[in-house]
Scaffold this motif. Structure first.
Motif, PDB file in Angstrom:
ATOM      1  N   HIS A  39       0.813  -1.214   0.000  1.00 44.49           N
ATOM      2  CA  HIS A  39       0.000   0.000   0.000  1.00 44.49           C
ATOM      3  C   HIS A  39       0.833   1.244   0.000  1.00 44.49           C
ATOM      4  O   HIS A  39       2.011   1.194   0.304  1.00 44.49           O
ATOM      5  N   VAL A  52      -1.205  -2.202  -4.421  1.00 48.04           N
ATOM      6  CA  VAL A  52      -2.428  -1.390  -4.479  1.00 48.04           C
ATOM      7  C   VAL A  52      -2.026  -0.035  -5.042  1.00 48.04           C
ATOM      8  O   VAL A  52      -1.465   0.799  -4.335  1.00 48.04           O
ATOM      9  N   ASP A  63      -2.066   3.736  -6.460  1.00 54.53           N
ATOM     10  CA  ASP A  63      -2.702   4.877  -5.806  1.00 54.53           C
ATOM     11  C   ASP A  63      -2.734   6.132  -6.679  1.00 54.53           C
ATOM     12  O   ASP A  63      -3.380   7.115  -6.323  1.00 54.53           O
ATOM     13  N   ARG A  72      -6.807   1.527  -5.791  1.00 54.89           N
ATOM     14  CA  ARG A  72      -7.389   2.140  -4.591  1.00 54.89           C
ATOM     15  C   ARG A  72      -8.378   3.230  -4.997  1.00 54.89           C
ATOM     16  O   ARG A  72      -8.044   4.121  -5.778  1.00 54.89           O
ATOM     17  N   GLY A  95      -5.663   7.281  -3.255  1.00 57.40           N
ATOM     18  CA  GLY A  95      -6.491   6.658  -4.272  1.00 57.40           C
ATOM     19  C   GLY A  95      -7.041   7.533  -5.372  1.00 57.40           C
ATOM     20  O   GLY A  95      -6.667   8.695  -5.553  1.00 57.40           O
ATOM     21  N   HIS A 138     -10.084  -1.577  -4.562  1.00 58.37           N
ATOM     22  CA  HIS A 138      -9.777  -1.535  -3.131  1.00 58.37           C
ATOM     23  C   HIS A 138     -10.290  -0.231  -2.549  1.00 58.37           C
ATOM     24  O   HIS A 138     -10.172   0.825  -3.169  1.00 58.37           O
ATOM     25  N   HIS A 189     -10.631   1.786   1.543  1.00 54.86           N
ATOM     26  CA  HIS A 189     -10.451   1.735   3.002  1.00 54.86           C
ATOM     27  C   HIS A 189     -11.159   2.963   3.537  1.00 54.86           C
ATOM     28  O   HIS A 189     -10.794   4.084   3.186  1.00 54.86           O
ATOM     29  N   GLY A 228     -10.855  -3.181   2.602  1.00 48.88           N
ATOM     30  CA  GLY A 228     -10.004  -2.496   3.563  1.00 48.88           C
ATOM     31  C   GLY A 228     -10.200  -2.973   4.988  1.00 48.88           C
ATOM     32  O   GLY A 228     -10.769  -4.040   5.245  1.00 48.88           O
TER      33      GLY A 228
END
Ligand SMILES: *Cc1c(COP(=O)(O)O)cnc(C)c1O
Length: 349
Positions: A136, A157, A159, A183, A206, A231, A233, A270
């Motif tokens: 991440h 992931v 971004d 993300r 993201g 993804h 979060h 997430g």
């Protein structure tokens, strides 16, 4: 309540009936008082720990970490099984990472999330299978991406647009095909029992929902990258599944559109599952949250007539929080008079 009172004490903080109580939802289940009034954790006296290591000392109860790891794995595993899909539980290393913790959680069947080169090396040193690591971060360096591809990391992931180009170039040069998730800022931000759902979210992580579609299109053009899923979060200290359900609806909407360009095996919701920091915190059990999330994804997929992807999640504090105890020694105790009749006691450690 006077103004000076509210400045001294948060409203939720009430004087406990028994100040020495070890609140069950906060402490490791092995913590208890022995006859002389001192505390034992996992059968070890805190005085013995102090004598051997000094203070301050951070103590983790291995059995407690393992139990929470199993519980998260089983909660999502059972929810996924009811829908005929698989679940992947990544321990979010930022909650607390050491080689021992990596060993414990991987032995309990969890994958691991890292977000720096240092965390990546700790995870590898702890024996984690690189193919089960997620990487991440909104500002991964070229060197970090290079190392991640070199060790054969399971997924990155991504971004930002520039990271996609950097990662593709690195993977291409190494003759690798790197799996990536994208993300997404879903616009949902959750904490405790409330969530906020907006169209646009001002945060550094993201892609917007619209930007994510472009990012996926670009990834699909690049032969050295493989798009495996979206993804999101949505926050931390989340006590129920309502915010996750709103986020899942938005993610599945985009996921469904993207299926036109090829299959998508995974959806990652997430972490952020809440824990009790004090006796007043009341997070719902993780089994209930897992069911809420996985059922919501199933419903959203059914409405759109699309196959359900496997579900991944990233619990952090819910795995290690209750297992950790910090030992301090009380030094100076001082009473300070404030105004007319109020007094605060400072206990220094
Ligand atoms: C912080 C974080 C987590 C874990 O959060 P917890 O509140 O510890 O569960 C999971 N995923 C991402 C991307 C994070 O930034």
């Amino acid at each position: 309540m006077s103004a000076s009172h509210s400045a001294l004490v948060p409203e939720w903080l009430t004087a406990p009936a028994e100040a020495n109580e070890l609140v069950a939802s906060v402490w490791p289940s092995s913590a208890h008082r022995v006859d002389d009034g001192s505390v034992e954790i996992a059968g070890v006296s805190v005085f013995d720990l102090r004598d051997r290591f000094g203070t301050p000392l951070y103590v983790l109860d291995e059995d407690e970490v393992r139990a929470h790891a199993r519980r998260a794995r089983d909660a999502f595993g059972a929810a996924a099984e009811r829908h005929g899909i698989r679940s992947h539980v990544y321990y979010a290393g930022k909650a607390f990472l050491s080689t021992e913790v990596v060993r414990w959680v991987t032995e309990e069947g969890l994958a691991v999330d890292v977000c720096t080169r240092g965390e990546l090396e700790v995870a590898l040193a702890g024996g984690a299978d690189p193919a089960r690591l997620g990487f991440h971060g909104n500002n991964k360096s070229v060197a970090e991406l290079e190392r991640a591809v070199e060790v054969g990391i399971g997924s990155v992931v991504v971004d930002s647009p520039i990271e996609i180009e950097r990662l593709a170039a690195i993977a291409d040069r190494r003759g690798a095909v790197q799996s990536v998730l994208v993300r997404v800022r879903t616009g949902v931000h959750a904490e405790t029992h409330a969530f906020l759902a907006t169209a646009h979210e001002d945060q550094k992580f993201g892609f917007s929902l619209a930007g994510a579609a472009d990012a996926v299109a670009r990834i699909r053009e690049l032969p050295s990258l493989r798009f495996v899923g979206l993804h999101a979060h949505i926050g931390s200290q989340i006590f129920d599944s309502a915010g996750f359900r709103e986020s899942a609806a938005r993610l599945v909407d985009l996921h469904a559109d993207l299926l036109a360009g090829g299959e998508i095996p995974l959806l990652n919701v997430g972490g952020g599952f809440g824990i009790s920091y004090t006796s007043v915190d009341d997070p719902r059990p993780i089994e209930e949250i897992a069911d809420g999330i996985v059922d919501a994804i199933a419903d959203e997929c059914e409405v759109r007539g699309i196959p359900m992807p496997d579900v991944a999640c990233e619990p952090g504090r819910v795995i290690v929080g209750q297992a950790g105890v910090t030992l301090y020694e009380v030094g100076t105790v001082k009473k300070v008079t404030i105004g007319e009749e109020r007094e605060r006691t400072y206990v220094s450690v």
